[in-house]
Design a protein around this motif. Structure first.
Motif, PDB file in Angstrom:
ATOM      1  N   GLU A  69      15.966  24.636 -27.247  1.00 58.58           N
ATOM      2  CA  GLU A  69      15.904  25.368 -28.517  1.00 58.58           C
ATOM      3  C   GLU A  69      16.861  26.559 -28.502  1.00 58.58           C
ATOM      4  OE1 GLU A  69      14.551  28.194 -31.562  1.00 58.58           O
ATOM      5  OE2 GLU A  69      14.604  28.507 -29.390  1.00 58.58           O
ATOM      6  N   THR A  70      16.925  27.268 -27.380  1.00 66.33           N
ATOM      7  CA  THR A  70      17.869  28.386 -27.270  1.00 66.33           C
ATOM      8  C   THR A  70      19.301  27.887 -27.335  1.00 66.33           C
ATOM      9  OG1 THR A  70      16.388  29.883 -26.081  1.00 66.33           O
ATOM     10  CG2 THR A  70      18.735  30.185 -25.712  1.00 66.33           C
ATOM     11  N   MET A  71      19.595  26.762 -26.664  1.00 70.39           N
ATOM     12  CA  MET A  71      20.950  26.214 -26.731  1.00 70.39           C
ATOM     13  C   MET A  71      21.299  25.779 -28.151  1.00 70.39           C
ATOM     14  SD  MET A  71      21.699  24.196 -23.140  1.00 70.39           S
ATOM     15  CE  MET A  71      20.076  23.499 -22.811  1.00 70.39           C
ATOM     16  N   ALA A  72      20.320  25.255 -28.883  1.00 67.55           N
ATOM     17  CA  ALA A  72      20.565  24.865 -30.280  1.00 67.55           C
ATOM     18  C   ALA A  72      20.939  26.087 -31.114  1.00 67.55           C
ATOM     19  CB  ALA A  72      19.324  24.186 -30.852  1.00 67.55           C
ATOM     20  N   ARG A  73      20.305  27.212 -30.840  1.00 68.46           N
ATOM     21  CA  ARG A  73      20.633  28.437 -31.580  1.00 68.46           C
ATOM     22  C   ARG A  73      22.027  28.942 -31.211  1.00 68.46           C
ATOM     23  NH1 ARG A  73      15.324  31.746 -30.293  1.00 68.46           N
ATOM     24  NH2 ARG A  73      16.171  33.351 -31.673  1.00 68.46           N
ATOM     25  N   ALA A 114      15.705  32.334 -24.789  1.00 69.10           N
ATOM     26  CA  ALA A 114      15.321  32.116 -23.388  1.00 69.10           C
ATOM     27  C   ALA A 114      16.521  32.354 -22.480  1.00 69.10           C
ATOM     28  CB  ALA A 114      14.797  30.696 -23.203  1.00 69.10           C
ATOM     29  N   PRO A 115      16.295  32.836 -21.257  1.00 71.38           N
ATOM     30  CA  PRO A 115      17.404  33.046 -20.319  1.00 71.38           C
ATOM     31  C   PRO A 115      17.868  31.729 -19.713  1.00 71.38           C
ATOM     32  CG  PRO A 115      15.336  33.586 -19.258  1.00 71.38           C
ATOM     33  CD  PRO A 115      15.000  33.256 -20.687  1.00 71.38           C
ATOM     34  N   PHE A 116      19.154  31.648 -19.420  1.00 73.74           N
ATOM     35  CA  PHE A 116      19.726  30.450 -18.802  1.00 73.74           C
ATOM     36  C   PHE A 116      19.789  30.541 -17.276  1.00 73.74           C
ATOM     37  CE2 PHE A 116      22.294  30.152 -22.935  1.00 73.74           C
ATOM     38  CZ  PHE A 116      21.398  29.251 -23.495  1.00 73.74           C
ATOM     39  N   SER A 117      19.394  31.675 -16.713  1.00 71.19           N
ATOM     40  CA  SER A 117      19.664  31.938 -15.304  1.00 71.19           C
ATOM     41  C   SER A 117      19.012  30.942 -14.353  1.00 71.19           C
ATOM     42  CB  SER A 117      19.218  33.362 -14.945  1.00 71.19           C
ATOM     43  OG  SER A 117      17.874  33.574 -15.317  1.00 71.19           O
ATOM     44  N   GLU A 118      17.898  30.321 -14.758  1.00 70.96           N
ATOM     45  CA  GLU A 118      17.199  29.409 -13.854  1.00 70.96           C
ATOM     46  C   GLU A 118      17.149  27.979 -14.403  1.00 70.96           C
ATOM     47  OE1 GLU A 118      14.146  32.260 -11.455  1.00 70.96           O
ATOM     48  OE2 GLU A 118      13.409  31.481 -13.350  1.00 70.96           O
ATOM     49  N   ILE A 119      18.096  27.646 -15.245  1.00 67.94           N
ATOM     50  CA  ILE A 119      18.062  26.338 -15.899  1.00 67.94           C
ATOM     51  C   ILE A 119      18.138  25.189 -14.900  1.00 67.94           C
ATOM     52  CG2 ILE A 119      20.568  26.164 -16.282  1.00 67.94           C
ATOM     53  CD1 ILE A 119      19.887  25.082 -19.097  1.00 67.94           C
ATOM     54  N   ALA A 120      18.847  25.398 -13.795  1.00 64.17           N
ATOM     55  CA  ALA A 120      19.004  24.331 -12.800  1.00 64.17           C
ATOM     56  C   ALA A 120      17.723  24.073 -12.027  1.00 64.17           C
ATOM     57  CB  ALA A 120      20.135  24.679 -11.837  1.00 64.17           C
ATOM     58  N   LEU A 121      16.718  24.932 -12.181  1.00 65.78           N
ATOM     59  CA  LEU A 121      15.482  24.774 -11.425  1.00 65.78           C
ATOM     60  C   LEU A 121      14.462  23.879 -12.130  1.00 65.78           C
ATOM     61  CD1 LEU A 121      14.956  28.447 -10.165  1.00 65.78           C
ATOM     62  CD2 LEU A 121      16.268  26.590  -9.128  1.00 65.78           C
ATOM     63  N   ILE A 122      14.720  23.491 -13.369  1.00 63.95           N
ATOM     64  CA  ILE A 122      13.821  22.567 -14.063  1.00 63.95           C
ATOM     65  C   ILE A 122      13.939  21.197 -13.398  1.00 63.95           C
ATOM     66  CG2 ILE A 122      13.213  21.501 -16.257  1.00 63.95           C
ATOM     67  CD1 ILE A 122      12.831  24.491 -16.270  1.00 63.95           C
ATOM     68  N   ALA A 133      23.490  19.320 -21.286  1.00 62.67           N
ATOM     69  CA  ALA A 133      23.559  20.124 -22.520  1.00 62.67           C
ATOM     70  C   ALA A 133      24.159  21.495 -22.240  1.00 62.67           C
ATOM     71  CB  ALA A 133      22.166  20.269 -23.123  1.00 62.67           C
ATOM     72  N   PHE A 134      23.808  22.076 -21.098  1.00 62.55           N
ATOM     73  CA  PHE A 134      24.325  23.386 -20.717  1.00 62.55           C
ATOM     74  C   PHE A 134      25.833  23.319 -20.482  1.00 62.55           C
ATOM     75  CE2 PHE A 134      24.044  27.078 -17.555  1.00 62.55           C
ATOM     76  CZ  PHE A 134      23.955  28.015 -18.565  1.00 62.55           C
ATOM     77  N   ILE A 139      31.538  24.162 -22.500  1.00 59.80           N
ATOM     78  CA  ILE A 139      32.788  23.545 -22.951  1.00 59.80           C
ATOM     79  C   ILE A 139      33.085  23.946 -24.393  1.00 59.80           C
ATOM     80  CG2 ILE A 139      33.871  21.329 -23.525  1.00 59.80           C
ATOM     81  CD1 ILE A 139      32.398  20.151 -21.084  1.00 59.80           C
ATOM     82  N   ARG A 140      32.049  23.959 -25.213  1.00 59.42           N
ATOM     83  CA  ARG A 140      32.243  24.316 -26.621  1.00 59.42           C
ATOM     84  C   ARG A 140      32.635  25.784 -26.769  1.00 59.42           C
ATOM     85  NH1 ARG A 140      27.933  23.000 -31.556  1.00 59.42           N
ATOM     86  NH2 ARG A 140      29.387  23.526 -33.258  1.00 59.42           N
ATOM     87  N   ILE A 141      32.037  26.666 -25.970  1.00 62.64           N
ATOM     88  CA  ILE A 141      32.426  28.076 -26.014  1.00 62.64           C
ATOM     89  C   ILE A 141      33.873  28.227 -25.564  1.00 62.64           C
ATOM     90  CG2 ILE A 141      32.016  30.358 -25.005  1.00 62.64           C
ATOM     91  CD1 ILE A 141      29.040  29.566 -24.809  1.00 62.64           C
ATOM     92  N   GLY A 142      34.252  27.484 -24.519  1.00 65.47           N
ATOM     93  CA  GLY A 142      35.626  27.547 -24.041  1.00 65.47           C
ATOM     94  C   GLY A 142      36.630  27.124 -25.093  1.00 65.47           C
ATOM     95  N   ARG A 143      36.250  26.182 -25.952  1.00 64.57           N
ATOM     96  CA  ARG A 143      37.161  25.707 -27.004  1.00 64.57           C
ATOM     97  C   ARG A 143      37.459  26.781 -28.041  1.00 64.57           C
ATOM     98  NH1 ARG A 143      34.133  19.939 -27.600  1.00 64.57           N
ATOM     99  NH2 ARG A 143      35.207  18.828 -25.903  1.00 64.57           N
ATOM    100  N   LEU A 144      36.598  27.788 -28.130  1.00 59.12           N
ATOM    101  CA  LEU A 144      36.893  28.900 -29.039  1.00 59.12           C
ATOM    102  C   LEU A 144      38.204  29.576 -28.649  1.00 59.12           C
ATOM    103  CD1 LEU A 144      33.420  30.705 -29.321  1.00 59.12           C
ATOM    104  CD2 LEU A 144      34.398  29.060 -30.934  1.00 59.12           C
ATOM    105  N   LEU A 145      38.533  29.526 -27.362  1.00 64.15           N
ATOM    106  CA  LEU A 145      39.701  30.232 -26.834  1.00 64.15           C
ATOM    107  C   LEU A 145      40.959  29.374 -26.845  1.00 64.15           C
ATOM    108  CD1 LEU A 145      37.953  31.755 -23.667  1.00 64.15           C
ATOM    109  CD2 LEU A 145      37.953  32.646 -26.008  1.00 64.15           C
TER     110      LEU A 145
END
Length: 410
Positions: A69-73, A114-122, A133-134, A139-145
């Protein structure tokens, strides 16, 4: 069930699910992955845990839903930014969108991110879809540049800077509450200005100074020392979060017994506090030596930030705890650690102010620029995604240089 009743049932289901998501996000923020349970979410909502299983069968399913949900936002913020026609305008719009979301959260119009810091622990079958998804988000943020007119902004550089952007934005959790919500737009504009235009004033060059050697050399014998516990605990907390770095795992990292752990350490909280203290000592050492060696504000800021970034990425002498290691740290310790982070931020703001005064640093908001600078060296560990651990090839060109001179510098 009649057709007239179905919309009401769906509406009640959606409202209850939204309430669960809001409570779960707060639990996630307070306790991290290791402390996230259905029971904790139910307790926050004053419900029996069994009632949550109608919506989410397992805690991993709910944790993954919170992160998705946070990534969707974030993706909504990106959609709004992608309509801009230049990389700088897209980045500026994305940063503005993030702080507008944070403003709405403070006003109670949206649930927290939600924080992304522990996403790899799920764990379980949610693990890989979350990581995919992360990765897609970065990649999508990088394309802004991306811009055909600036071929020097390579895919590796875009990926490194995309991660830096996320870390710099989300680090605002530590300091944003000191600003009024009505000022968030100004905060966003000043942060985007530093990202786009960097810190060096016109005419300043990339200094040709030897970097500081930080930390103590790794011991070359098998003796188990307190320092080795600090290095091992720092490594595990960076990788698995505060709660995930258990006494058993720290002991296993050094191939010692739990008895040996308690011979050298009072408990995990005491060891973690010592890890933070060791991190702050490294930063203080770099700051003091940079102030003594550098002749201008820009040189001092450069020397401290670049030396710490290279140290963090190479792991020579033991890494520092990442700023995101604060996730799920007990409240008492968290308060003290945040005070020390603020003190260090103020010290870096002083170097930046000195540079503005002597004309070697651009006129920027010193406090905000200092917080961004802290993340530059703490987040250098994230380049492990790009390189082999300890390999700093390309770190200066793809990450540190654009982080200090501006994302689009050639």
């Amino acid at each position: 069930m009649t057709a007239a009743v179905q919309p009401k049932v769906r509406a009640r289901y959606a409202a209850k699910r939204d309430a669960i998501m809001a409570a779960a996000t707060k639990v996630f923020n307070d306790h991290g992955v290791s402390g996230f349970t259905l029971a904790a979410v139910a307790k926050r909502m004053d419900l029996h845990p069994v009632s949550l299983t109608y919506y989410f069968k397992r805690k991993e399913d709910l944790a993954a839903a919170v992160l998705h949900e946070t990534m969707a936002r974030f993706n909504v913020m990106l959609e709004q930014a992608e309509v801009e026609t230049t990389p700088a305008a897209r980045l500026r719009a994305f940063v503005a969108g993030y702080f507008e979301t944070r403003r709405r959260v403070v006003l109670g119009l949206e649930i927290p991110l939600a924080p992304f810091s522990e996403i790899a622990l799920i764990e379980g079958d949610q693990h890989q879809p979350l990581l995919d998804a992360f990765t897609g988000l970065y990649i999508r943020i990088g394309r802004l540049l991306k811009d055909p007119a600036m071929p020097w902004i390579t895919p590796a550089r875009r990926q490194a800077l995309a991660r830096l952007v996320v870390f710099q934005l989300t680090w605002s959790d530590a300091w944003l509450e000191s600003y009024e919500p009505e000022d968030y737009g100004r905060v966003a504009a000043r942060i985007a200005d530093v990202m786009i235009n960097g810190l060096a004033a016109d005419g300043q060059v990339w200094p040709d100074l030897p970097l500081l050697s930080l930390g103590s050399p790794d011991a070359q014998n098998d003796e188990v020392t307190r320092d080795r516990f600090l290095v091992a605990a720092t490594k595990l907390i960076n990788r698995e979060g505060y709660r995930g770095a258990s006494v058993d795992k720290i002991s296993a990292e050094l191939k010692v017994t739990k008895g040996s752990f308690y011979h050298h350490n009072a408990d995990k909280d005491e060891l973690a506090a010592a890890c933070f203290a060791r991190t702050f000592d490294l930063v203080d050492d770099a700051k003091r030596r940079a102030l003594a060696i550098g002749e201008t504000g820009w040189e001092r800021l450069w020397l401290a930030t670049v030396s710490l970034a290279m140290h963090q990425a190479s792991a020579d002498g033991g890494r520092m705890l990442r700023h995101h290691a604060l996730a799920a740290v007990p409240q008492g310790m968290r308060k003290q650690v945040l005070i020390r982070f603020q003190q260090i931020g103020n010290a870096f703001a002083g170097m930046i102010s000195d540079g503005v005064a002597d004309g070697t640093v651009r006129p920027v908001d010193p406090l905000l620029a200092a917080q961004l600078s802290l993340v530059v060296f703490h987040a250098a560990l994230a380049l492990g995604y790009l390189n082999k651990p300890g390999d700093v090839t390309g770190l200066l060109d793809a990450y540190v240089r654009p982080a200090l001179l501006g994302f689009f510098v050639e």
